[in-house]
Design an enzyme around this catalytic site. Structure first.
Site, PDB file in Angstrom:
ATOM      1  N   GLU A 313      28.836  42.756  43.095  1.00 29.89           N
ATOM      2  CA  GLU A 313      29.644  41.620  42.671  1.00 29.89           C
ATOM      3  C   GLU A 313      28.885  40.292  42.765  1.00 29.89           C
ATOM      4  O   GLU A 313      29.269  39.389  43.515  1.00 29.89           O
ATOM      5  CB  GLU A 313      30.952  41.567  43.482  1.00 29.89           C
ATOM      6  CG  GLU A 313      31.826  42.786  43.232  1.00 29.89           C
ATOM      7  CD  GLU A 313      33.174  42.752  43.949  1.00 29.89           C
ATOM      8  OE1 GLU A 313      33.404  41.833  44.767  1.00 29.89           O
ATOM      9  OE2 GLU A 313      33.994  43.657  43.687  1.00 29.89           O
ATOM     10  N   GLU A 433      33.698  50.442  41.563  1.00 26.03           N
ATOM     11  CA  GLU A 433      34.864  50.353  42.444  1.00 26.03           C
ATOM     12  C   GLU A 433      36.103  50.304  41.564  1.00 26.03           C
ATOM     13  O   GLU A 433      36.109  49.651  40.518  1.00 26.03           O
ATOM     14  CB  GLU A 433      34.846  49.079  43.305  1.00 26.03           C
ATOM     15  CG  GLU A 433      33.740  48.996  44.321  1.00 26.03           C
ATOM     16  CD  GLU A 433      33.803  47.692  45.126  1.00 26.03           C
ATOM     17  OE1 GLU A 433      34.849  46.986  45.049  1.00 26.03           O
ATOM     18  OE2 GLU A 433      32.818  47.377  45.819  1.00 26.03           O
TER      19      GLU A 433
END
Length: 700
Positions: A313, A433
């Site tokens: 991220e 994810e």
């Protein structure tokens, strides 16, 4: 996961008895050869108790030959009664209780443990039972005694996926095949990424037994999020602590030995120090380069089934906007690829995974990463994005209580963009994810269970048909790592089914009936998902089409007579559970719930401690609105009157209250606020609070 969501990880909906004990036991009892070795151990614990009620957990360990169906019998010493159960069907005859396996957990291997739980009621005393019998054999903690042959169950459990560590990975140079072989995947979340160490965020030390269990459940890949910040020395060498690197290597090696594909990365480093790259380029790049140089050296000769992911991220501070963000991410990813390839060995052709900015799937993010791939011209790369669904539904805010068309179109649009941008051009994609942000065993009720199951079913289908590999984020909210069991077996069954097929669902998994008065027929809309409806079943008993229910198109109607029978004595809460069965996939559970309209009472308190007395009377809270006298939204997230479940308000069913959080009052003006509480039965309650400084009063 981002720092805002690392702690967000489930309402355990129970199944209560229906039918005749003898019929259930005869249907579900194990079929074994005569004189099979038998033995068992039972751990019965009361995890919570309040006046008149309690919650108990039961762990049954099979010490004998493997079972394919089980029935546990005990007698309550103090006359307690079971009122609601999960992971088993429970019936009572006086003080004697029989718990029979659910449809998804009949198999119990030698030395394996099966668990179930229940809520109960008591008067006078709540003494724990001490004698149990499993399939007719007393549980003494040792093997002894035999079981007789019994009737085999009419429905066999689906076979568990087998582990095949010896299967060779696709040859280097075929990233599409490698990523396809990684489906499905699982994240060891909040563990090696936890700060400052492996157990800091509540998970136990990782064991080889845990990894073996996850592999046995059908997962082919494991992502090991790793935060390195607290485990290396100072500049300029940034030497990784040898003990930490050894621990990472141990878990990687265990995972490879179990047959997993393994993905490792730099995880929370992204927001701890990599995010300062735009204003501190030399120091950040030197640190980034030093860490990846050491990591690649440690793993250069490891199996090609080990995969490297550059950054989790990625996010940056101090930039002028997205164009600069894309540029600095491009620089870091390019350096990552250069370092890995230059290290030689298996790293020369190892699959490398590159993220979009924020690991987000907006088209601009996808296009920027596509430009990186075009520049790098490396044949062994894959893209990664994360997916936590439509945000209002993912956290239950702005009235996002249901898996509706808006949530589905967000899912389809995201996966279509990812497929069309990457997969259609030969670039494989890992959804590194995915889950819903606030589905969490520590926050029951935020996401209604049936709505969550619909989301799981859809993610599996839409990812599979677009050739996207998924790696579910599990920080402990799905798999109980201490007990090596799923916290909600039905959730796992939906996970598993979605890997290969569709499952039918319905507009709801709840049918509410009044506690008193006439009961009418009840209708649900079936979501067939391309399947055919096969019928309804309660335990081992098939309900009768035309007598108990009718189906017209996609409308399923339970007759008034059937609902009356299923409601039983109409005690508050779940009275019985039936299953809608389809031509494929897992059955859809429908809970028959008795209730009266909830009631509330006046209260006083402060902005740091305020609770509204609430008699739920069998109902469950869905959401809450807050408005000022002029009708404008009150409190935080003032763009919507619907507040965030658990963050701003929280039901406490044991205490019979609804708690208004300090985070709610922190953004409420002095004066009157009208609250509207929405319940899953359809009931609504209006309540008025008045805030004056730190003092709060409430009236109905």
């Amino acid at each position: 996961m981002s720092p805002q969501t690392i702690r967000r990880s489930r309402l355990r909906v129970g199944m209560v008895a229906g039918g005749v004990v003898a019929l259930l036991v005869s249907w579900m009892m194990v079929a074994v050869s005569a004189q099979a070795a038998a033995g068992c151990r039972v751990a019965y614990t009361v995890s919570a108790q309040w006046p008149g009620g309690f919650t108990a957990n039961v762990n049954v360990t099979n010490l004998g030959d493997p079972l394919n169906g089980w029935s546990l019998v005990w007698t309550f010493p103090s006359g307690q009664r079971v009122t609601q159960a999960w992971n088993a069907t429970v019936t009572s005859s006086g003080s004697q209780v029989t718990a029979v396996n659910a449809s998804y957990n009949p198999a119990v291997g030698t030395n394996a443990t099966v668990s179930f739980g229940f809520n109960g009621s008591w008067t006078g005393g709540n003494t724990n039972p001490t004698s149990f019998a499993l399939n007719g054999v007393a549980c003494t903690g040792s093997v002894g005694g035999t079981t007789s042959p019994t009737v085999s169950p009419s429905v066999s459990p689906s076979a568990s996926p087998t582990v095949s560590p010896s299967v060779s990975p696709p040859p280097p140079g075929n990233p599409m095949a490698t990523v396809a072989a990684m489906e499905p995947g699982w994240n060891l979340g909040n563990t090696l990424d936890a700060i400052p160490d492996e157990t800091a965020w509540g998970n136990p030390l990782t064991t080889q037994a845990l990894l073996r269990h996850v592999r046995s459940q059908g997962y082919n890949s494991i992502r090991l999020p790793i935060t390195w910040s607290n485990h290396h020395g100072p500049a300029p060498a940034y030497t990784i602590d040898a003990v930490w690197l050894g621990r990472v290597r141990q878990i990687v090696d265990w995972s490879l030995a179990e047959g997993f594909y393994v993905m490792i990365n730099l995880h929370h480093d992204s927001w701890q120090w990599i995010n300062t790259y735009p204003t501190d380029q030399a120091n950040v790049m030197n640190r980034y380069r030093a860490l990846w140089t050491q990591i690649t050296a440690a793993f250069r000769d490891h199996s090609p089934k080990l995969v490297f992911e550059s950054i989790n991220e990625p996010q940056f501070a101090g930039t002028s906007g997205d164009e600069q963000n894309y540029q600095v991410l491009r620089e870091l990813n390019a350096e990552f690829v250069r370092i890995v390839r230059a290290s030689g060995g298996n790293n020369a052709t190892r699959l490398l995974v590159l993220p979009t900015l924020h690991t987000n799937a907006d088209q601009g993010r996808l296009d920027a990463l596509t430009a990186e791939f075009n520049q790098l011209r490396d044949p062994n790369l894959a893209a990664t994005v994360h997916f936590y669904g439509y945000w209002p539904f993912s956290v239950n805010i702005a009235g996002g209580t249901r898996y509706d068309s808006t949530v589905e179109q967000d899912l389809i649009g995201t996966f279509d963009r990812v497929h069309d941008t990457f997969v259609a051009r030969g670039i494989p994609v890992v959804i590194g994810e995915w889950a819903l942000l606030n589905w969490d065993h520590n926050r029951p009720g935020v996401i209604e269970r049936g709505e969550f199951l619909k989301f799981l079913e859809a993610v599996g289908y839409h990812a599979r048909t677009r050739k996207l590999t998924t790696m579910v984020w599990d920080a402990g909210q799905f798999l109980n790592r201490n007990e090596l069991r799923w916290r909600d077996q039905g959730v796992y069954e939906m996970f598993k089914a979605s890997w290969t097929t569709r499952s039918g669902t319905a507009s709801s998994d709840q049918v509410y009936v009044p506690r008193t008065g006439a009961i009418t027929s009840k209708s649900l809309t079936l979501n067939l998902n391309g399947l055919t409806f096969q019928g309804l079943r309660q335990g081992s008993t098939n309900l009768v089409n035309g007598t108990d229910y009718t189906v017209l198109g996609s409308t399923l109607t339970l007759t008034a007579a059937a609902v009356t029978r299923l409601a039983g004595n109409r005690a508050y809460g779940v009275n019985s559970t039936i299953e809608a069965r389809f031509s494929q996939g897992v059955p859809w559970q429908i809970h028959i719930i008795s209730h009266d309209p909830p009631t509330q009472a006046a209260a006083t308190g402060t902005t740091s401690s305020f609770a509204i007395p609430t008699q739920f009377r069998g109902d469950q809270l869905a959401t809450m609105e807050a408005k000022y006298a002029d009708g404008t939204p009150a409190g935080p997230a003032n763009w919507t009157p619907f507040k965030e479940f658990w963050q701003h308000f929280q039901p406490d069913y044991n205490a019979n209250t609804i708690i208004l959080k300090p985070e709610f009052f922190a953004e409420v003006d002095d004066g009157a606020v009208t609250l509207t509480f929405h319940f899953w039965s359809g009931a609504q309650l209006t309540y008025r609070i008045t805030k004056s400084g730190t003092t709060v009063t409430g009236t109905t």
